[in-house]
Motif scaffolding. Structure first.
Motif, PDB file in Angstrom:
ATOM      1  N   ALA A  78      -1.275 -17.938 -16.929  1.00  0.00           N
ATOM      2  CA  ALA A  78      -0.977 -16.519 -17.111  1.00  0.00           C
ATOM      3  C   ALA A  78      -1.842 -15.937 -18.226  1.00  0.00           C
ATOM      4  O   ALA A  78      -2.399 -14.839 -18.092  1.00  0.00           O
TER       5      ALA A  78
ATOM      6  N   ALA B 104       2.948  -9.991 -25.034  1.00  0.00           N
ATOM      7  CA  ALA B 104       3.934  -9.380 -24.141  1.00  0.00           C
ATOM      8  C   ALA B 104       3.474  -9.430 -22.683  1.00  0.00           C
ATOM      9  O   ALA B 104       4.263  -9.718 -21.775  1.00  0.00           O
ATOM     10  N   GLU B 105       2.189  -9.163 -22.472  1.00  0.00           N
ATOM     11  CA  GLU B 105       1.674  -9.200 -21.099  1.00  0.00           C
ATOM     12  C   GLU B 105       1.647 -10.622 -20.554  1.00  0.00           C
ATOM     13  O   GLU B 105       1.919 -10.856 -19.379  1.00  0.00           O
TER      14      GLU B 105
ATOM     15  N   LEU C 264       3.742 -12.993 -21.399  1.00  0.00           N
ATOM     16  CA  LEU C 264       5.138 -13.320 -21.111  1.00  0.00           C
ATOM     17  C   LEU C 264       5.571 -12.737 -19.769  1.00  0.00           C
ATOM     18  O   LEU C 264       6.223 -13.415 -18.964  1.00  0.00           O
ATOM     19  N   GLU C 265       5.201 -11.489 -19.534  1.00  0.00           N
ATOM     20  CA  GLU C 265       5.591 -10.841 -18.278  1.00  0.00           C
ATOM     21  C   GLU C 265       4.973 -11.547 -17.083  1.00  0.00           C
ATOM     22  O   GLU C 265       5.635 -11.783 -16.071  1.00  0.00           O
ATOM     23  N   ARG C 266       3.711 -11.896 -17.207  1.00  0.00           N
ATOM     24  CA  ARG C 266       3.027 -12.533 -16.087  1.00  0.00           C
ATOM     25  C   ARG C 266       3.514 -13.955 -15.855  1.00  0.00           C
ATOM     26  O   ARG C 266       3.609 -14.415 -14.719  1.00  0.00           O
TER      27      ARG C 266
ATOM     28  N   GLY D 204       6.495 -15.106 -16.681  1.00  0.00           N
ATOM     29  CA  GLY D 204       7.913 -15.123 -16.349  1.00  0.00           C
ATOM     30  C   GLY D 204       8.704 -16.109 -17.180  1.00  0.00           C
ATOM     31  O   GLY D 204       9.640 -16.746 -16.693  1.00  0.00           O
TER      32      GLY D 204
ATOM     33  N   THR E 228      10.379 -17.017 -21.333  1.00  0.00           N
ATOM     34  CA  THR E 228      10.905 -16.385 -22.545  1.00  0.00           C
ATOM     35  C   THR E 228       9.900 -16.518 -23.687  1.00  0.00           C
ATOM     36  O   THR E 228       9.008 -17.381 -23.667  1.00  0.00           O
ATOM     37  N   LYS E 229      10.093 -15.676 -24.694  1.00  0.00           N
ATOM     38  CA  LYS E 229       9.235 -15.755 -25.870  1.00  0.00           C
ATOM     39  C   LYS E 229       9.390 -17.113 -26.555  1.00  0.00           C
ATOM     40  O   LYS E 229       8.413 -17.695 -27.052  1.00  0.00           O
TER      41      LYS E 229
END
Length: 224
Positions: free
Chosen positions: A17, A33-34, A36-38, A40, A42-43
């Protein structure tokens, strides 16, 4: 063991990712943040494996070299050719290779030490050429370190030019042309005549590798 396998898979998902984000955005514009979104995830999962964006980028650069593994060949220079063609093929779509390629050559950012990528590739190529020379495949007068750095630098330029013209669709052909012009200067004639420099070789080798990977995965699943 299952928990360890999950951790390995999660790390790879995050890495791929991040590589995709670096490929599209570059290092400076990419954000955690991007990624993490891609990915899927958790931080907490991301920071368990990577402490910062810089560590993520360095891991992508490191994985680029580790991922290039081809079948051993009787002629070591063929193994060198195969590594180059597999890399050229994967740069069309493989997230790790594409992300690392942009990170390695991107200009304008002083926040990431990029020389390690070039050094890693130079060491990789130098190792193959040293083995080839020890087997009598390389002309005795050739300076292996200088030759390795020449190939690494030239490939970086070739992939940038191919990216600009065709989104790397013609990179395999450009690499073949480069090999055709340079190998007569380093390979002994008897070996040169046996080398397969075909621009389709990368795609063929990748298909074979994926077939073996699928077969091994099936055997592992059956065993469990």
């Amino acid at each position: 063991m299952a928990q360890q396998d999950r951790a390995i898979r999660t790390r790879r998902v995050i890495l791929e990712a991040a590589a995709s984000v670096f490929d599209e955005q570059g290092y400076d514009r990419a954000t955690i943040a991007e990624v993490l979104e891609r990915a899927g995830v958790t931080k907490g999962a991301l920071y368990f494996h990577f402490a910062s964006k810089e560590q993520l980028a360095l891991a992508v650069l490191e994985a680029q070299v580790i991922d290039i593994a081809v079948e051993p060949q009787t002629i070591k220079l063929q193994e060198f050719v195969d590594s180059g063609q597999v890399l050229a093929y994967r740069l069309r779509s493989d997230p790790i290779q594409r992300g690392a390629a942009r990170l390695a050559v991107e200009q304008g950012s002083n926040h990431l030490d990029r020389k390690q990528s070039m050094l890693s590739w130079s060491v990789f190529v130098e190792g193959l050429l040293n083995e080839a020379k020890a087997r009598g495949e390389v002309i005795e007068s050739i300076d292996v370190r200088e030759t390795a750095e020449l190939f690494v630098g030239a490939f970086a330029g070739l992939q940038m030019m191919s990216q600009a013209f065709t989104n790397r669709a013609d990179l395999s052909r450009r690499l073949t042309v480069f090999f055709e012009h340079t190998f007569p200067s380093i390979a002994v004639p008897a070996i040169l005549a046996k080398l397969n420099l075909d621009s389709e070789r990368g795609a063929q080798l990748e298909a074979m590798l994926q077939g073996k990977t699928s077969a091994n995965a099936g055997m592992d699943a059956a065993a469990s």
